[in-house]
Design a protein around this motif. Structure first.
Motif, PDB file in Angstrom:
ATOM      1  N   THR A 195       0.829  -1.214   0.000  1.00  0.00           N
ATOM      2  CA  THR A 195       0.000   0.000   0.000  1.00  0.00           C
ATOM      3  C   THR A 195       0.860   1.260   0.000  1.00  0.00           C
ATOM      4  O   THR A 195       0.524   2.239  -0.652  1.00  0.00           O
ATOM      5  N   LEU A 196       1.993   1.205   0.707  1.00  0.00           N
ATOM      6  CA  LEU A 196       2.867   2.378   0.712  1.00  0.00           C
ATOM      7  C   LEU A 196       3.359   2.667  -0.706  1.00  0.00           C
ATOM      8  O   LEU A 196       3.396   3.807  -1.153  1.00  0.00           O
ATOM      9  N   PHE A 211       1.119  20.378  11.730  1.00  0.00           N
ATOM     10  CA  PHE A 211       1.136  21.215  10.526  1.00  0.00           C
ATOM     11  C   PHE A 211       2.362  20.905   9.664  1.00  0.00           C
ATOM     12  O   PHE A 211       2.267  20.724   8.450  1.00  0.00           O
ATOM     13  N   ILE A 212       3.522  20.796  10.335  1.00  0.00           N
ATOM     14  CA  ILE A 212       4.761  20.474   9.613  1.00  0.00           C
ATOM     15  C   ILE A 212       4.636  19.111   8.935  1.00  0.00           C
ATOM     16  O   ILE A 212       5.060  18.918   7.795  1.00  0.00           O
ATOM     17  N   VAL A 213       4.011  18.173   9.645  1.00  0.00           N
ATOM     18  CA  VAL A 213       3.866  16.831   9.090  1.00  0.00           C
ATOM     19  C   VAL A 213       3.012  16.878   7.821  1.00  0.00           C
ATOM     20  O   VAL A 213       3.353  16.282   6.794  1.00  0.00           O
ATOM     21  N   VAL A 214       1.914  17.616   7.872  1.00  0.00           N
ATOM     22  CA  VAL A 214       1.061  17.731   6.695  1.00  0.00           C
ATOM     23  C   VAL A 214       1.844  18.315   5.527  1.00  0.00           C
ATOM     24  O   VAL A 214       1.731  17.871   4.386  1.00  0.00           O
ATOM     25  N   LEU A 215       2.686  19.300   5.831  1.00  0.00           N
ATOM     26  CA  LEU A 215       3.460  19.920   4.764  1.00  0.00           C
ATOM     27  C   LEU A 215       4.448  18.938   4.130  1.00  0.00           C
ATOM     28  O   LEU A 215       4.661  18.960   2.921  1.00  0.00           O
ATOM     29  N   THR A 216       5.056  18.075   4.959  1.00  0.00           N
ATOM     30  CA  THR A 216       6.000  17.095   4.400  1.00  0.00           C
ATOM     31  C   THR A 216       5.300  16.193   3.394  1.00  0.00           C
ATOM     32  O   THR A 216       5.822  15.895   2.322  1.00  0.00           O
ATOM     33  N   ILE A 217       4.089  15.752   3.765  1.00  0.00           N
ATOM     34  CA  ILE A 217       3.357  14.875   2.857  1.00  0.00           C
ATOM     35  C   ILE A 217       2.900  15.666   1.632  1.00  0.00           C
ATOM     36  O   ILE A 217       2.937  15.173   0.502  1.00  0.00           O
ATOM     37  N   LEU A 218       2.532  16.938   1.856  1.00  0.00           N
ATOM     38  CA  LEU A 218       2.098  17.793   0.739  1.00  0.00           C
ATOM     39  C   LEU A 218       3.225  17.954  -0.284  1.00  0.00           C
ATOM     40  O   LEU A 218       2.980  18.000  -1.486  1.00  0.00           O
ATOM     41  N   LEU A 219       4.470  17.988   0.214  1.00  0.00           N
ATOM     42  CA  LEU A 219       5.618  18.117  -0.681  1.00  0.00           C
ATOM     43  C   LEU A 219       5.629  16.965  -1.684  1.00  0.00           C
ATOM     44  O   LEU A 219       5.801  17.172  -2.889  1.00  0.00           O
ATOM     45  N   VAL A 275       8.537  10.655  -5.034  1.00  0.00           N
ATOM     46  CA  VAL A 275       7.299  10.817  -4.270  1.00  0.00           C
ATOM     47  C   VAL A 275       7.293   9.861  -3.085  1.00  0.00           C
ATOM     48  O   VAL A 275       6.958  10.235  -1.962  1.00  0.00           O
ATOM     49  N   LEU A 276       7.705   8.628  -3.332  1.00  0.00           N
ATOM     50  CA  LEU A 276       7.753   7.621  -2.265  1.00  0.00           C
ATOM     51  C   LEU A 276       8.642   8.098  -1.118  1.00  0.00           C
ATOM     52  O   LEU A 276       8.269   8.010   0.054  1.00  0.00           O
ATOM     53  N   ALA A 277       9.822   8.655  -1.466  1.00  0.00           N
ATOM     54  CA  ALA A 277      10.753   9.083  -0.429  1.00  0.00           C
ATOM     55  C   ALA A 277      10.128  10.161   0.452  1.00  0.00           C
ATOM     56  O   ALA A 277      10.208  10.090   1.687  1.00  0.00           O
ATOM     57  N   PHE A 278       9.483  11.142  -0.174  1.00  0.00           N
ATOM     58  CA  PHE A 278       8.900  12.220   0.628  1.00  0.00           C
ATOM     59  C   PHE A 278       7.717  11.728   1.453  1.00  0.00           C
ATOM     60  O   PHE A 278       7.528  12.145   2.598  1.00  0.00           O
ATOM     61  N   ILE A 279       6.893  10.824   0.874  1.00  0.00           N
ATOM     62  CA  ILE A 279       5.745  10.340   1.639  1.00  0.00           C
ATOM     63  C   ILE A 279       6.214   9.479   2.810  1.00  0.00           C
ATOM     64  O   ILE A 279       5.693   9.581   3.926  1.00  0.00           O
ATOM     65  N   MET A 280       7.248   8.640   2.580  1.00  0.00           N
ATOM     66  CA  MET A 280       7.774   7.821   3.678  1.00  0.00           C
ATOM     67  C   MET A 280       8.335   8.693   4.784  1.00  0.00           C
ATOM     68  O   MET A 280       8.131   8.443   5.966  1.00  0.00           O
ATOM     69  N   LEU A 281       9.063   9.755   4.365  1.00  0.00           N
ATOM     70  CA  LEU A 281       9.626  10.678   5.349  1.00  0.00           C
ATOM     71  C   LEU A 281       8.501  11.320   6.168  1.00  0.00           C
ATOM     72  O   LEU A 281       8.561  11.381   7.397  1.00  0.00           O
ATOM     73  N   GLY A 282       7.449  11.773   5.473  1.00  0.00           N
ATOM     74  CA  GLY A 282       6.317  12.373   6.176  1.00  0.00           C
ATOM     75  C   GLY A 282       5.673  11.392   7.132  1.00  0.00           C
ATOM     76  O   GLY A 282       5.324  11.731   8.262  1.00  0.00           O
ATOM     77  N   ASP A 283       5.529  10.146   6.669  1.00  0.00           N
ATOM     78  CA  ASP A 283       4.947   9.086   7.501  1.00  0.00           C
ATOM     79  C   ASP A 283       5.752   8.889   8.777  1.00  0.00           C
ATOM     80  O   ASP A 283       5.208   8.831   9.877  1.00  0.00           O
ATOM     81  N   ALA A 284       7.091   8.799   8.601  1.00  0.00           N
ATOM     82  CA  ALA A 284       7.963   8.551   9.745  1.00  0.00           C
ATOM     83  C   ALA A 284       7.901   9.718  10.724  1.00  0.00           C
ATOM     84  O   ALA A 284       7.821   9.524  11.940  1.00  0.00           O
ATOM     85  N   VAL A 285       7.919  10.945  10.175  1.00  0.00           N
ATOM     86  CA  VAL A 285       7.879  12.120  11.048  1.00  0.00           C
ATOM     87  C   VAL A 285       6.545  12.175  11.790  1.00  0.00           C
ATOM     88  O   VAL A 285       6.483  12.480  12.977  1.00  0.00           O
ATOM     89  N   ARG A 286       5.458  11.819  11.078  1.00  0.00           N
ATOM     90  CA  ARG A 286       4.158  11.843  11.745  1.00  0.00           C
ATOM     91  C   ARG A 286       4.114  10.842  12.899  1.00  0.00           C
ATOM     92  O   ARG A 286       3.661  11.153  13.991  1.00  0.00           O
ATOM     93  N   ASP A 287       4.623   9.628  12.626  1.00  0.00           N
ATOM     94  CA  ASP A 287       4.628   8.621  13.686  1.00  0.00           C
ATOM     95  C   ASP A 287       5.399   9.114  14.895  1.00  0.00           C
ATOM     96  O   ASP A 287       5.026   8.859  16.038  1.00  0.00           O
ATOM     97  N   ALA A 288       6.501   9.835  14.637  1.00  0.00           N
ATOM     98  CA  ALA A 288       7.327  10.291  15.749  1.00  0.00           C
ATOM     99  C   ALA A 288       6.648  11.412  16.535  1.00  0.00           C
ATOM    100  O   ALA A 288       6.795  11.508  17.739  1.00  0.00           O
TER     101      ALA A 288
END
Lengths: 308, 315
Positions: A136-137, B235-243, B296-309
């Motif tokens: 999914t990711l 807010f920062i997390v949303v922006l990372t994913i928005l990137l 895109v994958l790299a930025f979304i994964m980064l956003g995901d990781a930051v959000r989890d943290a």
């Protein structure tokens, strides 16, 4: 409930006029001389210009022009596209195929997402669960401009499993590959939401009660857990309609499906203002209505939710 | 990453009282940590965070110094080598116009990153101002702006972006970078503003805000020094994913012909151009697609990781 619907409808009217006005203004405001554009390179007499200005209300203020357009739109008169075809006729051929494609995408995505989501929700931490999380990711990060051409290349052209393009009279099979691509837009979020909802509901009191009553595992999961887990998924489908519309523009263009998105993409390319505004306005209405329906369905699925 | 820490570490003093009992319970070492320090400790152990950060760094290097990766000129196109296969000088072969696919793909990173980053910053500024003011003042300001956001969200994203990008791209001379950036920036702030608004509403009812107000702090100081640092993390997390999504949107708009154009190099344009000839030459289609997807994958994964943290509920 009734008051809630009325309030939502009023909000919807406001949003509809706001959104269509934005689109209308962005397309038609301050454009270069539209009369000259109509005539092409030929010179245009002052007399003719005057007549055309009056016929198309170009001499009136902008808001009045919008009013005339809305009056036409709400009485089913969408005007003619720059190619001279009536836009309503184009819509009649375009909509059925897009609705077919969209429904297929929604059904395929929901079926796969709910099935896989329930399985990984039950077996959290298993290989299947981890594999679906990774898959999914990856799907989540594949933009449709990447997925659609690659799917067409691999499955349509190289492996020849599916026809690479579709026509006006496309069969369900012709539309299967585009529908799969389109569905992949929403499948990842739906799957993840199902998974977490199932995992959460499995720990709830009513599941323990159901088990204690001696109900079979199949019934507990298939009826009790599933029904409660579907609520967030149903809302998501409503939200996803907007994403599906965007995806349809790219997917239909790549697979040559002559639907709404295809017409819209072509209209954008040929700078066909009336066509773009007409199609977009209808899309906005559908988007708003579906979201209202989903909110109401939400209450029907879960009796605990009451709208005041 | 560094800016997230910089911003949220300012939250240190005021978040500490809240965090202290938690850390005492966790049995951590001597001194209490701020939310940012806590998140950083979490991130350091997260493999996904490291993988995505390294990918992002490589992509940034590609965007800033493309000559590090290739010595070929992406605009040096010779028709006679149309669709020539991969070789030592051109790793991915040549496209329909006879351009080096590898060089074009490398140089494509710059526009993607530039548009993505600037559009995200623009959305961030608009979203921050709107979210902070609606959340803090409430009342009619909130009502009007919320309706306005509803209207913007009433238009499906890509439709709005197409119409807007067309509107901005009137100048036939420009390569469309500015038009796409402004379009994505204007359309992208709504979610960020909503997130900001809700976390501001939570923060402004906290005791420390009441205490600061009683000490005589004005609305400006309250907003910037007390509420903002405590509500900015989501807010920062949303922006990372928005990137990540902005980069994908740029490619989509360019693909549809309303994004970058002219002699601009973009993965979206490359994909659109190669699509017609994919039957005979799949490579010019495949490589830009892979690079776009990985970015895109790299930025979304980064956003995901930051959000989890940063999201305490998920820990």
């Amino acid at each position: 409930m009734f008051r809630y619907i009325v309030r939502r409808l009023l909000q919807m009217v406001l949003t509809f006029f706001g959104a269509t006005f934005l689109v209308f203004a962005l397309t038609f405001a301050n454009q270069d001389d539209p009369i000259q554009a109509l005539a092409g390179e030929r010179p245009i007499t002052e007399n003719l210009r005057q007549t055309l200005m009056e016929r198309y209300h170009l001499d009136e203020p902008f808001l009045v022009q919008y009013w005339y357009y809305m009056k036409g739109l709400l009485t089913g008169d969408f005007g003619t596209s720059l190619t001279g075809r009536k836009i309503i006729d184009m819509m009649e051929t375009a909509w059925p195929i897009t609705i077919k494609l969209g429904l297929m995408a929604i059904i395929i995505a929901a079926t796969i997402a709910v099935t896989a989501g329930v399985i990984s929700g039950i077996r959290r931490g298993s290989i299947f669960d981890n594999a679906t999380l990774v898959v999914t990711l990856i799907i989540l990060s594949l933009p449709i401009v990447v997925l659609a051409p690659l799917a067409q290349l691999v499955f349509g052209i190289q492996l020849k499993w599916f026809p690479p393009t579709a026509t006006v009279n496309a069969s369900l099979f012709d539309l299967l590959l585009p529908a799969l691509v389109l569905g992949s837009l929403v499948i990842a979020t739906e799957l993840r939401v199902t998974r977490s909802a199932v995992a959460e509901n499995l720990r709830s009191d009513y599941v323990r009660t159901a088990r204690a009553k001696g109900l079979s595992r199949k019934r507990v999961i298939g009826v009790h857990v599933l029904r409660n887990s579907l609520i967030p998924v149903v809302t998501l489908i409503g939200v996803d309609i907007g994403g599906l519309m965007s995806g349809a523009i790219v997917t239909e263009r790549i697979f040559n499906v002559p639907g709404v998105g295809f017409n819209l993409a072509r209209g954008i390319g040929t700078e066909d203002g009336p066509l773009v505004v007409g199609f977009v306005s209808i899309l906005v209405i559908i988007f708003l209505v579906v979201n209202l329906l989903v909110d109401l369905l939400y209450a029907a699925l879960d009796p605990r939710i009451r709208y005041e | 990453m560094s800016d997230i820490n910089a911003v949220t570490s300012a939250a240190g003093p005021s978040t500490q009282p809240q965090m202290e009992p938690k850390h005492a319970g966790r049995g951590k070492k001597d001194k209490p940590r701020s939310l940012a320090a806590d998140a950083w400790a979490d991130l350091r152990r997260n493999k996904i965070f490291w993988v995505s950060s390294i990918l992002v760094l490589i992509i940034l290097a590609m965007a800033l110094f493309p000559t590090l990766f290739t010595s070929a000129d992406p605009r040096d196109c010779v028709l006679s080598r149309q669709h020539a296969g991969a070789s030592g000088s051109a790793l991915f072969g040549y496209d329909f116009q006879g351009c080096d696919v590898y060089a074009k793909t490398i140089y494509g990173a710059r526009n993607s990153i530039e548009v993505g980053v600037v559009a995200t910053l623009l959305s961030g500024v608009i979203g921050l101002i709107f979210g902070l003011s609606t959340g803090y003042f409430g009342g009619w300001v909130d009502a009007v702006l919320s309706r306005f956001i509803d209207i913007i969200l009433g238009v499906p994203f890509l439709l709005g972006a197409i119409v807007l990008a067309k509107r901005f791209a009137q100048d036939p001379e420009s390569n469309g970078v500015l038009a796409v950036t402004v379009t994505l920036g204007i359309l992208g702030w709504t979610t960020a503003a909503r997130i900001m608004r809700s976390s501001v509403i939570t923060a402004k009812n906290q005791d420390y805000v009441a205490a600061a107000r009683m000490l005589g702090a004005g609305p400006g100081r309250l907003m910037l020094k007390h509420i903002l640092p405590n509500s900015i993390a989501p807010f920062i997390v949303v922006l990372t994913i928005l990137l990540g999504t902005n980069i994908a949107s740029e490619a989509t708009l360019s693909f549809l012909g309303v994004g970058l154009k002219g002699d601009a190099i973009s993965w979206g344009i490359s994909i659109a151009e190669a699509g017609a000839n994919a039957r005979t030459a799949p490579e010019p289609l495949v490589w830009p697609s892979v690079f776009l997807a990985v970015t895109v994958l790299a930025f979304i994964m980064l956003g995901d990781a930051v959000r989890d943290a940063f999201d305490p509920k998920l820990r």
